[in-house]
Design a protein around this motif. Structure first.
Motif, PDB file in Angstrom:
ATOM      1  N   LEU A   1      46.951  53.911  37.547  1.00  0.00           N
ATOM      2  CA  LEU A   1      46.698  52.993  36.448  1.00  0.00           C
ATOM      3  C   LEU A   1      45.204  52.689  36.338  1.00  0.00           C
ATOM      4  N   TYR A   2      44.533  52.649  37.493  1.00  0.00           N
ATOM      5  CA  TYR A   2      43.095  52.411  37.548  1.00  0.00           C
ATOM      6  C   TYR A   2      42.460  53.384  38.535  1.00  0.00           C
ATOM      7  N   PRO A   3      41.200  53.729  38.360  1.00  0.00           N
ATOM      8  CA  PRO A   3      40.515  54.598  39.319  1.00  0.00           C
ATOM      9  C   PRO A   3      40.382  53.899  40.668  1.00  0.00           C
ATOM     10  N   ASP A   4      40.450  54.678  41.741  1.00  0.00           N
ATOM     11  CA  ASP A   4      40.261  54.087  43.063  1.00  0.00           C
ATOM     12  C   ASP A   4      38.775  54.049  43.420  1.00  0.00           C
ATOM     13  N   GLU A   5      38.474  53.502  44.578  1.00  0.00           N
ATOM     14  CA  GLU A   5      37.075  53.313  44.976  1.00  0.00           C
ATOM     15  C   GLU A   5      36.330  54.641  45.104  1.00  0.00           C
ATOM     16  N   GLN A   6      37.010  55.661  45.648  1.00  0.00           N
ATOM     17  CA  GLN A   6      36.359  56.965  45.810  1.00  0.00           C
ATOM     18  C   GLN A   6      35.988  57.571  44.462  1.00  0.00           C
TER      19      GLN A   6
ATOM     20  N   GLY B   1      30.058  57.301  39.594  1.00  0.00           N
ATOM     21  CA  GLY B   1      29.083  56.276  39.233  1.00  0.00           C
ATOM     22  C   GLY B   1      29.669  55.163  38.402  1.00  0.00           C
ATOM     23  N   LEU B   2      30.967  54.916  38.545  1.00  0.00           N
ATOM     24  CA  LEU B   2      31.617  53.812  37.842  1.00  0.00           C
ATOM     25  C   LEU B   2      31.516  52.555  38.691  1.00  0.00           C
TER      26      LEU B   2
ATOM     27  N   LYS C   1      34.269  50.449  34.717  1.00  0.00           N
ATOM     28  CA  LYS C   1      33.515  50.903  33.564  1.00  0.00           C
ATOM     29  C   LYS C   1      32.158  51.420  34.039  1.00  0.00           C
ATOM     30  N   ARG C   2      31.650  52.432  33.338  1.00  0.00           N
ATOM     31  CA  ARG C   2      30.346  52.959  33.715  1.00  0.00           C
ATOM     32  C   ARG C   2      29.265  51.900  33.521  1.00  0.00           C
TER      33      ARG C   2
END
Length: 443
Positions: A416-421, A427-428, A442-443
């Protein structure tokens, strides 16, 4: 054409994975930019190193997005012969082993600043929106164009309980494309009939294939022997029971490119496939001046006007067509037909089919109507359709934001959302939290 317009192309695959949704959108971006149709940005998926090893051939991997971008640009320049003036950006993706495809993670609309959100091209719109959670594409962008590459219904029918799955998928594809696309372009009638869709082949072949065809035509004019070998077939082995060893060998050794000199001397190309939407290798073979033998099928409709394309009906019709092809010589390709195979012509068809020349007013696409009364009715109907689409988008967004519902419908867990890696590699950065307490990136 407004040369200041922003065109954001989103696709579902990237080189070095040699699949149609990696190659064709890349050419589309290059030729749209070359023709001066606006400022073009191509958005492609970024995979973690572990998943790159599953997807990319010959052990090719990348440590950073910049490395992969350099690889892509070098490959493209070698194929086109010119340096392309468009941007490449990456979005977080995950590889689905059961679907054998890459799915987006998070809300891709957030990657485009509002001031640049003009035209979006969704290569495989159903694929990109199945699990989309976030801002509606049609709310974010002035115009959203979908380009359908794959006949997912046909593939699903071959699986267990395929007909039930196909019935459900047919409905879902219709639903999400109607919600998120203003216009849909189907490459051929072999694809699913979708709302607001037209049939138009907006793909072309690289200039190297056309150059081979021109050289063969010159040989023919000089009275030399044009082709020294008979017939061949080239294709991609994707998966089938009993091919484990063959697939292993193919994964360890780079596949031959169709423009390889190995294939130049063959006179006849045979393509019996009826699962393709529009077969790229058929177009390439015609560009190289060969005779093409293919099935009498809607996926081959675009090629019927080419004199070197010969179609057969059923297994009994195949042998006489092959014999006749082996005993004859290919006809010279006219300049007009040669142009139709090019990416320049494909780009012209795309611009026309996508109606990118329509004017915009207040962020909405407008057209001219013949009378005041008709205009009033049209805008009323437009308001009703917009209300229905907005309500459907709200429902889809609500369902796609629930993790158990996402998993039930085949989404990869925790996408659902990007993970930390993924955020670190791309570069988010975190951009606050939503109502559920989840971080939004978000970038």
């Amino acid at each position: 054409m407004d040369t200041n317009q922003q065109i954001s192309i989103f696709t579902t695959a990237s080189l070095p994975w040699m699949t149609g949704t990696a190659v064709n959108p890349l050419f589309r971006a290059a030729y749209l930019a070359k023709a001066g149709h606006g400022r073009v940005t191509l958005f492609i998926p970024w995979l973690s190193l572990k998943e790159q090893e599953l997807v990319y051939p010959s052990g090719i991997t990348f440590s950073t997005p910049l490395e992969q971008e350099a690889y892509i640009r070098q490959w493209l320049e070698e194929k086109t012969g010119f340096s392309s003036d468009f941007n490449i950006r990456f979005y977080p993706g995950r590889f689905s082993t059961d679907k054998r495809s890459i799915l987006a993670v998070g809300d891709n609309t957030e990657l485009v600043p509002d001031e640049e959100a003009d035209i979006a091209v969704l290569e495989e719109p159903e694929h990109l929106t199945w699990y989309h959670h976030g801002r509606s594409w049609k709310t974010k962008f002035r115009r959203v164009i979908g380009v359908v590459h794959t006949n997912y219904i046909e593939y699903v029918k071959r699986e267990k309980n395929g007909r039930v799955q196909a019935f459900f998928l047919n409905y879902v594809n219709n639903w999400v494309t109607q919600i998120y696309c203003h216009k849909v372009i189907r490459l051929s009638a072999a694809t699913q009939d979708l709302p607001r869709s037209v049939i138009c082949n907006v793909h072309g072949v690289g200039p190297k294939f056309l150059e081979v065809g021109l050289k063969k035509q010159e040989q023919q004019k000089l009275g030399g022997r044009t082709f020294s070998k008979g017939a061949y077939y080239i294709g991609k082995m994707v998966w089938s029971k009993g091919y484990k060893e063959l697939l292993q060998l193919l994964s360890e050794h780079q596949r031959r490119d169709h423009a390889d000199p190995l294939f130049h001397e063959y006179k006849v190309f045979i393509n019996p496939s009826t699962t393709d939407v529009v077969c790229t290798t058929t177009a390439e073979a015609l560009a190289m001046g060969k005779i093409v033998i293919c099935a009498d099928h809607v996926s081959n409709d675009f090629f019927r006007e080419f004199p070197n394309c010969r179609t057969y009906k059923g297994s009994n019709g195949f042998p006489p067509i092959v014999r006749a092809a082996m005993e004859s010589e290919p006809l010279p390709l006219s300049d007009e037909l040669r142009h139709r195979l090019s990416w320049e012509a494909a780009t012209e068809r795309f611009v026309k089919a996508a109606e990118l020349n329509e004017q915009s007013l207040g962020g909405k696409v407008v057209s001219s109507y013949p009378s005041k009364g008709f205009m009033s009715i049209s805008f009323e109907m437009s308001d009703i359709r917009r209300f229905v689409d907005d309500a459907s988008a709200f429902m889809h967004n609500a369902a796609s934001g629930i993790e158990p519902a996402r998993r039930a419908f085949g989404a990869i867990p925790k996408t659902l959302y990007p993970d930390e890696q993924q955020c670190r590699e791309l570069g988010l950065k975190p951009n606050g939290t939503n109502k559920s307490g989840k971080q939004w990136f978000k970038r």
